[in-house]
Every structure is written in structure tokens, then in C-alpha cells.
Design an enzyme around this catalytic site. Sequence first.
Site, short mmCIF file in Angstrom:
data_model
loop_
_atom_site.label_atom_id
_atom_site.label_comp_id
_atom_site.label_asym_id
_atom_site.label_seq_id
_atom_site.Cartn_x
_atom_site.Cartn_y
_atom_site.Cartn_z
N ARG A 92 0.57 -1.05 -0.29
CA ARG A 92 -0.09 -0.28 0.01
C ARG A 92 0.86 1.01 -0.35
O ARG A 92 0.54 2.38 -0.58
CB ARG A 92 -0.37 0.59 1.07
CG ARG A 92 -1.91 1.52 1.68
CD ARG A 92 -3.15 1.34 2.56
NE ARG A 92 -3.11 1.03 3.46
CZ ARG A 92 -1.78 0.83 4.48
NH1 ARG A 92 -1.51 1.52 5.00
NH2 ARG A 92 -1.97 -0.01 5.36
N LYS A 147 -8.16 6.97 -19.13
CA LYS A 147 -8.49 7.48 -20.63
C LYS A 147 -6.73 7.24 -21.61
O LYS A 147 -6.33 6.51 -21.91
CB LYS A 147 -8.47 8.97 -20.64
CG LYS A 147 -10.08 8.83 -19.40
CD LYS A 147 -11.30 8.12 -20.18
CE LYS A 147 -11.79 7.87 -18.48
NZ LYS A 147 -12.03 8.79 -17.75
N TYR A 171 -16.53 17.67 -15.57
CA TYR A 171 -16.62 15.70 -16.28
C TYR A 171 -17.81 15.81 -14.71
O TYR A 171 -17.48 15.99 -14.07
CB TYR A 171 -15.44 15.02 -15.90
CG TYR A 171 -15.94 13.69 -15.09
CD1 TYR A 171 -16.75 13.01 -16.14
CD2 TYR A 171 -15.19 13.16 -14.08
CE1 TYR A 171 -16.81 11.93 -16.38
CE2 TYR A 171 -15.67 11.79 -13.98
CZ TYR A 171 -16.44 11.79 -15.16
OH TYR A 171 -17.10 9.77 -14.67
C1 LIG Z 1 -11.62 14.61 -17.51
C2 LIG Z 1 -11.77 13.29 -16.16
N1 LIG Z 1 -12.23 13.68 -15.11
C3 LIG Z 1 -12.13 12.57 -14.20
C4 LIG Z 1 -12.30 11.54 -15.09
C5 LIG Z 1 -12.28 10.74 -13.92
O1 LIG Z 1 -11.09 9.04 -13.66
P1 LIG Z 1 -11.59 7.92 -13.51
O2 LIG Z 1 -13.43 7.83 -14.23
O3 LIG Z 1 -10.69 7.04 -13.69
O4 LIG Z 1 -12.52 7.34 -11.87
C6 LIG Z 1 -13.20 10.80 -15.85
C7 LIG Z 1 -13.70 9.89 -16.41
O5 LIG Z 1 -14.44 9.58 -17.23
C8 LIG Z 1 -12.65 11.97 -16.50
O6 LIG Z 1 -13.16 12.25 -17.95
#
Ligand SMILES: Cc1ncc(COP(=O)(O)O)c(C=O)c1O
Length: 379
Positions: free
Chosen positions: A49, A199, A102
Site C-alpha cells: 500500500r 483514458k 466532468y
Molecule cells: C476529465 C475526467 N476526469 C476524471 C475522470 C474520472 O476518472 P476515473 O473514471 O478513472 O475515475 C474522468 C472519467 O471519465 C474524466 O473524464
Amino acid sequence: MTEGFETLAIHAGQEPDSLTGAVVPPIYAVSTYKQDGVGGLRGGYEYSRSANPTRTALESCLAALEGGVRGLAFASGLAAEDTLLRAVCRPGDHVIIPDDAYGGTYRLFAKVLERWGLAYDPVPLGDADAVRAAMRPETKVIWVETPTNPLLGIADIEKLASIAHDGGALLVVDNTFASPYLQQPLALGADVVVHSTTKYVGGHSDVIGGALVARDTTIGEELTYHQNAMGAVAGPFDAWLTLRGVKTLGVRMDRHCDNTERVVDLLVSHPKVVEVFYPGLERHPGHEIAAKQMKRFGGMVSFRVAGGEQAAVDVCDRARLFTLGESLGGVESLIEHPGRMTHASAAGSPLEVPADLVRLSVGIETVGDLLDDLSQALG
Ligand SMILES: Cc1ncc(COP(=O)(O)O)c(C=O)c1O
């Protein structure tokens, strides 16, 4: 010697294994480490961890790519965000967020952290006066997404960094849409970069992950402490998959951008398309800033469909090569309806998205096939 982006992506934190010479960091599927006498750690590892060698390789690589002093890998982008906010804020503090953040980030503020005592205000970050006016003595963070998800809004990182710092706050940039290949927020004055490595960084739609990269050691230490104390770390296999993806980030991003430029050409001249959101378009209100702070304009594009919500849903349903699905940044092209899918959690809030909006994550397939599919989906 200063190394280039692709060299860092392939080699930073990834020295051949000292025991076997393996050129790729092995997956250290291990929770604990033998100590040579009490407290006698080999290589600094005691419990996974706190640190794990596969995760360290990814973390060092991400720090190098973003030009930061410390990289940290998490179980998801939202886990990274939560850890960061609890590390740098206290109940009673205030955060400025984008008015088209988001949806999951918005939900974290609205449904989780507000109950913990963190106040927030959605503000149009393209409007510097509005940001200055929203600053309070207790503002600890200006949270930036640029480009934003899903409306591809652009914020001026350098300008927002100076507003944040004048007010004693930190500038945090969610760099998920651009990736470090296209945009380097720390060099523009940001204090921390956030990624959903799910992503573009991972790039193959096969792993969920998140990351933080800090510009200075004080914040880096604070985040490292909280990563261990809160425990939402990336597992070794996830870290390995992400690191495997990172190696090709530069070549993938160039192809994403090439293909997206062609898709945008098709969309802007299509009679069924009412409006196209892409920072590469000269008429985009953030075009000049994007051109200044990004290498290219990225692989995401959104558009509004003539005929309203049902017409937009129909386009999504008719697409074949563009797979109907959430997420973005993978090699395969995706299509989605933000209002009913990724941004459904923002319905009824100031961050609600247009009902006739369609979002594309343009992949790296043969571009002619993508254009054919989009043409038939638009009907
Ligand atoms: C711009 C952005 N930030 C943060 C996140 C959150 O990431 P995660 O889905 O890996 O938790 C996303 C998810 O789509 C995103 O598009």
C-alpha cells in the site's frame, strides 16, 4: 542531457530489472517484503500500500512526463481526486470548479465532499473576472479542466495559476483530455496535475486508474502521505498495464489528432450538425489559448444534432465502428450521449449538458472507415 517525450515515456522509471535484465518492469504481485533485520528494508519497500516497485515505475514515468517532482498512481481518477482534495483542503475550505466539469468530478464535490464540509462554486473558467470574483479567503483550490468534458471548453492555465497564487490557493489541472503529450500544466504554473489514466495515458480501454503529479516536494510529500493513509492505490497489474500503454502515448496522440481533424472537417460541413465543439476550430472561443498552451487539439470532439435529443440518441444508436460506450482515450473510437450517459449525474444542476449533444472519442482506426461510419450514422 534533456530527453524527449517519447524517450521518457519508454525509459523513465523503467531501468532493466537489476536481477534478470528484463527490459520491462515485472509485475510485483506482492503485498509485503522480507526485511533484513527489523527496519532493514531492501530498496525501501515494506508493504505494497505504501509502495510497490511496479507502481513506482509508473509513478516515476508519469512524474517525468508531466515535469513534476512526484507522481502517484491510484485505483481510479476519482480516487486520485478524492485523495488530493482531502490532502490539501480542510472542512470549511472552498474550491472553484469549472461550470462544465466532468460529471463524476462534479458528483464528488456535490454529493461527497460537500457533506464533509468542502464548499464549491461552479464558475466559467474562461472568464478571468468571474474567477477573481469567486475567490474567497477560504478558497484553497482552483480546479481546472482544459479542454473540458464534454463541451471542450478551454481555460488559460497561466492566467488561472496567477489568480490562484495571488489568493493563496493552489491550481489543480485535470489533464485527462489533453494528456502530457499535448499539454504540460506544471510548466504553465499549475501545482498539481490530475489524470484519469483510464483514458489516453493507459490508452487501450483495459484498465481503470488515476494519477497525481506534484510540482514541488512539499505538496508531493503531503500527497504521498495521504496516498498511503487513504489507501486507494493502483494495484501492480493495473500499474503495469498503464505503463505499457504510456510507452506509445506520443504516437497514439498524434494519430488521434490526425483522425479528429478529419472527423471535424466532416462534422462542420454536415447539414444535420448544428454546432461543433473542437478547440482546433478558429471560431472556437478558446482557440487562441488552446493554440498557445497545447501542442495539438486532441482526440475529443462534441457536436449538437439537428432535431434535438432523440436525433442525437439515434445517431449514437446507428453508429457501428464508433462503439456506443462511456469513457474515452482508447485506440478504438467511441460515441456517446453525455446527457443520458457520462453526464447523467449532472442533470438538473448548473452543469447539465445540452440534450442534443453527442460526444466522440476519435480512435486511431483507418480514418476513411471512421468517416464512412459517421456519415451513415448521421443519416
Ligand atoms: C476529465 C475526467 N476526469 C476524471 C475522470 C474520472 O476518472 P476515473 O473514471 O478513472 O475515475 C474522468 C472519467 O471519465 C474524466 O473524464
